[in-house]
Scaffold this motif. Structure first.
Motif, PDB file in Angstrom:
ATOM      1  N   THR A 478       0.832  -1.202   0.000  1.00  0.00           N
ATOM      2  CA  THR A 478       0.000   0.000   0.000  1.00  0.00           C
ATOM      3  C   THR A 478       0.864   1.250   0.000  1.00  0.00           C
ATOM      4  OG1 THR A 478      -1.810  -1.128   1.156  1.00  0.00           O
ATOM      5  CG2 THR A 478      -1.766   1.276   1.262  1.00  0.00           C
ATOM      6  N   PHE A 479       1.894   1.284   0.859  1.00  0.00           N
ATOM      7  CA  PHE A 479       2.796   2.439   0.892  1.00  0.00           C
ATOM      8  C   PHE A 479       3.566   2.566  -0.416  1.00  0.00           C
ATOM      9  CE2 PHE A 479       2.193   2.305   5.520  1.00  0.00           C
ATOM     10  CZ  PHE A 479       2.080   3.669   5.784  1.00  0.00           C
ATOM     11  N   MET A 480       3.946   1.443  -0.989  1.00  0.00           N
ATOM     12  CA  MET A 480       4.697   1.456  -2.240  1.00  0.00           C
ATOM     13  C   MET A 480       3.840   2.012  -3.384  1.00  0.00           C
ATOM     14  SD  MET A 480       6.594  -1.792  -3.957  1.00  0.00           S
ATOM     15  CE  MET A 480       6.792  -1.948  -5.723  1.00  0.00           C
ATOM     16  N   PHE A 481       2.583   1.569  -3.459  1.00  0.00           N
ATOM     17  CA  PHE A 481       1.710   2.012  -4.544  1.00  0.00           C
ATOM     18  C   PHE A 481       1.118   3.394  -4.287  1.00  0.00           C
ATOM     19  CE2 PHE A 481       2.022  -2.305  -5.936  1.00  0.00           C
ATOM     20  CZ  PHE A 481       1.745  -2.271  -7.289  1.00  0.00           C
ATOM     21  N   ALA A 482       1.236   3.891  -3.060  1.00  0.00           N
ATOM     22  CA  ALA A 482       0.716   5.232  -2.767  1.00  0.00           C
ATOM     23  C   ALA A 482       1.412   6.303  -3.601  1.00  0.00           C
ATOM     24  CB  ALA A 482       0.864   5.550  -1.278  1.00  0.00           C
ATOM     25  N   GLY A 487      -2.833   4.832 -12.745  1.00  0.00           N
ATOM     26  CA  GLY A 487      -3.140   3.783 -13.715  1.00  0.00           C
ATOM     27  C   GLY A 487      -2.592   2.436 -13.298  1.00  0.00           C
ATOM     28  N   LEU A 488      -1.383   2.437 -12.727  1.00  0.00           N
ATOM     29  CA  LEU A 488      -0.762   1.198 -12.267  1.00  0.00           C
ATOM     30  C   LEU A 488      -1.506   0.636 -11.059  1.00  0.00           C
ATOM     31  CD1 LEU A 488       1.752  -0.596 -12.846  1.00  0.00           C
ATOM     32  CD2 LEU A 488       2.946   0.727 -11.107  1.00  0.00           C
ATOM     33  N   THR A 489      -1.885   1.527 -10.136  1.00  0.00           N
ATOM     34  CA  THR A 489      -2.594   1.085  -8.933  1.00  0.00           C
ATOM     35  C   THR A 489      -3.961   0.520  -9.281  1.00  0.00           C
ATOM     36  OG1 THR A 489      -1.497   2.902  -7.759  1.00  0.00           O
ATOM     37  CG2 THR A 489      -3.275   1.789  -6.613  1.00  0.00           C
ATOM     38  N   ILE A 490      -4.657   1.157 -10.229  1.00  0.00           N
ATOM     39  CA  ILE A 490      -5.957   0.654 -10.671  1.00  0.00           C
ATOM     40  C   ILE A 490      -5.805  -0.734 -11.283  1.00  0.00           C
ATOM     41  CG2 ILE A 490      -7.802   1.009 -12.372  1.00  0.00           C
ATOM     42  CD1 ILE A 490      -7.368   4.064 -11.872  1.00  0.00           C
ATOM     43  N   TYR A 491      -4.758  -0.904 -12.084  1.00  0.00           N
ATOM     44  CA  TYR A 491      -4.526  -2.213 -12.701  1.00  0.00           C
ATOM     45  C   TYR A 491      -4.413  -3.306 -11.634  1.00  0.00           C
ATOM     46  CZ  TYR A 491      -2.050  -6.108 -14.787  1.00  0.00           C
ATOM     47  OH  TYR A 491      -1.685  -7.373 -15.161  1.00  0.00           O
ATOM     48  N   TYR A 492      -3.572  -3.083 -10.602  1.00  0.00           N
ATOM     49  CA  TYR A 492      -3.360  -4.138  -9.607  1.00  0.00           C
ATOM     50  C   TYR A 492      -4.559  -4.327  -8.692  1.00  0.00           C
ATOM     51  CZ  TYR A 492       1.328  -4.988 -11.161  1.00  0.00           C
ATOM     52  OH  TYR A 492       2.397  -5.355 -11.936  1.00  0.00           O
TER      53      TYR A 492
END
Length: 517
Positions: A478-482, A487-492
């Motif tokens: 979560t901290f990494m994707f924050a 677009g990348l976060t939505i994908y995962y």
């Protein structure tokens, strides 16, 4: 085999490397520049002759020296601005250096205010500048009293400038200056040349700094070539610049020279000519400029896979018309393509759960021998015999995951770097898929979905360790994707949601098989 540990090891390694790089870039101090990094390549006989000052013209070598000698030079603070259909260009009149480029579509500045400039004529002090209007272009012409001229031909539409220079004293055309401190390149990314091997790139940080605790020395500029350039594009609201979606690219008639001052083009009979691309790192305009320059779009180590995935994403976008929904449908396509691999992985983990009581019984039998390596080898042999007797491969859960790693890394690079996602809206608060989620909603949802998926996955291995990992891994991710592009976060997040549904279906339909001992 504990698949959770493998995943944690891979992701933990990435996080540690990212942390080291962040600490290096934040705390490493610049060191004074010393001698030249590499001398320019030896000029040909004709170039050497041409590079000698003409006997009929003797001029001071810098604008300041010219001013002291009584030669009229423009005020160093004076600038000249030209606006075309796509760009707004700003030059320093005294040197003829292109100091700033603004992409008119959204006002993005290519360079910091302290940027030294591109295309200056070394040692020239220009007195005047004028515009000459053509049918489809405008020529911006800098001139001085000793007969030197520097001309930029700017198209009415497009991103490719023609640059011409004439110098009776055989001055060189400075292409990219090598700074001695961070300010001129603050926020910029790489300087690169295109050789037969591909793109040779170095970040300005590595040119100016030693690595963390001096573990590696400063790097020299990339080898000289006929194609070179720098990353550009400073986002207005970005607190720290990570991705650069624009570039300034030189296409030269011959090899550039390289020394401590940077890259330069040597004159032939007092004349120099080059093409300068100032625009987005996007395939179509780069192909129109010259095909090799498409390599400056950094797709990472798995570039071929990234190209294929982006081709699929563009085909989806052609049908949908919104990049956010395109990513959602694209995720579904990727999940369907890897459905069989993920099914095998989950079934393998469920099967390992069936083996767990028998594994523990064998391990308990050898517990009394402590760390005796011979007995440990016997234990492993007995475990493998148990698996073989039941037709089970303990690596079956890991291999599908490893096969998907190139897709994972290729998607990471692709969604981080493609120009098309820049400032592309999705819905609601997501107005830029290339920027982080401003309210961190999708990173939190992604972390929650990861927690749910781990809770649903068959429990294998030490319960205490599993309980700790069930919390730590989603929190770290979560901290990494924050700070990752939305677009990348939505994908995962969508990837995890589909994974939850798949896991639920497999567990619902799975029938445990008896273990033959």
């Amino acid at each position: 085999m504990n698949n959770r540990n493998v995943v944690l090891f891979v992701i933990g390694s990435v996080i540690l490397l990212a942390g080291q790089f962040w600490l290096s870039s934040r705390y490493a101090k610049p060191v004074p520049r010393v001698e030249a990094q590499q001398v320019s390549p030896a000029p040909t006989k004709a170039q050497a002759t041409a590079h000698e000052p003409a006997s009929s013209v003797v001029a001071p070598s810098t604008p300041a020296a010219q001013a002291q000698a009584g030669v009229k030079v423009a005020d160093p603070a004076a600038t000249h601005i030209l606006t075309s259909g796509d760009l707004t260009l700003t030059w320093q009149v005294a040197t003829g250096a292109l100091k700033q480029v603004v992409w008119r579509q959204d006002g993005t500045h290519f360079f910091p205010e302290t940027f030294a400039g591109l295309g200056s004529l070394k040692g020239a002090g220009f007195e005047t500048v004028r515009d000459e209007q053509g049918p489809n272009s405008t020529a911006v012409i800098f001139e001085n009293a000793v007969g030197e001229r520097l001309t930029y031909t700017v198209p009415s539409q497009g991103h490719v400038l023609k640059v011409e220079a004439a110098s009776p004293r055989q001055a060189v055309l400075m292409l990219v200056l090598n700074p001695t401190q961070d300010e001129p390149v603050k926020g910029l990314g790489r300087v690169f040349t295109l050789t037969e091997k591909g793109v040779e790139a170095v970040t300005w940080h590595d040119v100016l700094h030693e690595s963390w605790f001096g573990m590696a020395k400063r790097k020299p500029l990339p080898p000289t070539a006929e194609r070179l350039g720098v990353d550009a594009g400073l986002e207005k609201d970005a607190k720290s610049q990570r991705n650069h979606y624009f570039a300034a690219l030189w296409k030269l008639p011959r090899l550039a020279g390289r020394d401590a001052e940077g890259y330069e083009l040597l004159p032939q009979n007092g004349h120099m000519e080059a093409s300068l691309y100032l625009g987005p790192k996007k395939a179509e305009p780069l192909l129109a400029f010259e095909k090799p320059f498409t390599q400056v779009i950094d797709y990472g180590f798995f570039g071929a896979v990234s190209h294929l995935l982006f081709w699929i994403l563009k085909k989806v976008h052609a049908l949908v018309g919104n990049w956010g929904w395109s990513i959602v449908l694209f995720t579904l396509i990727i999940r369907l393509a890897t459905w069989h691999l993920n099914t095998k992985q989950t079934i393998s983990m469920l099967r390992m759960k069936d083996f767990e009581p028998h594994q523990k019984a064998i391990q308990a039998k050898y517990e009394k021998f402590g760390s005796d390596m011979t007995k440990k080898a016997e234990m492993q042999k007995e475990l493998m015999a148990l698996y073989k007797k039941n037709g089970h491969n303990p690596m079956g859960g890991c291999l599908p995951m490893l096969l998907q790693m190139p897709i994972f890394l290729a998607l990471w690079s692709m969604l981080n770097n493609v120009f098309e996602l820049r400032h592309a809206p999705f819905f609601g608060w997501i107005t830029d898929l290339s920027a982080r989620d401003p309210y961190f909603i999708f990173p939190v949802l992604m972390g929650a979905s990861m927690f749910a998926q781990q809770a649903m996955t068959p429990a294998v291995g030490d319960p205490a360790q599993r309980k700790m990992m069930m919390v730590m891994m989603p929190v770290m991710m979560t901290f990494m994707f924050a700070q990752s592009p939305a677009g990348l976060t939505i994908y995962y997040f969508i990837f995890n949601l589909i994974g939850l549904a798949q896991t639920w279906w497999i567990m619902r339909s799975y029938q445990p098989q008896p273990i033959t001992v």
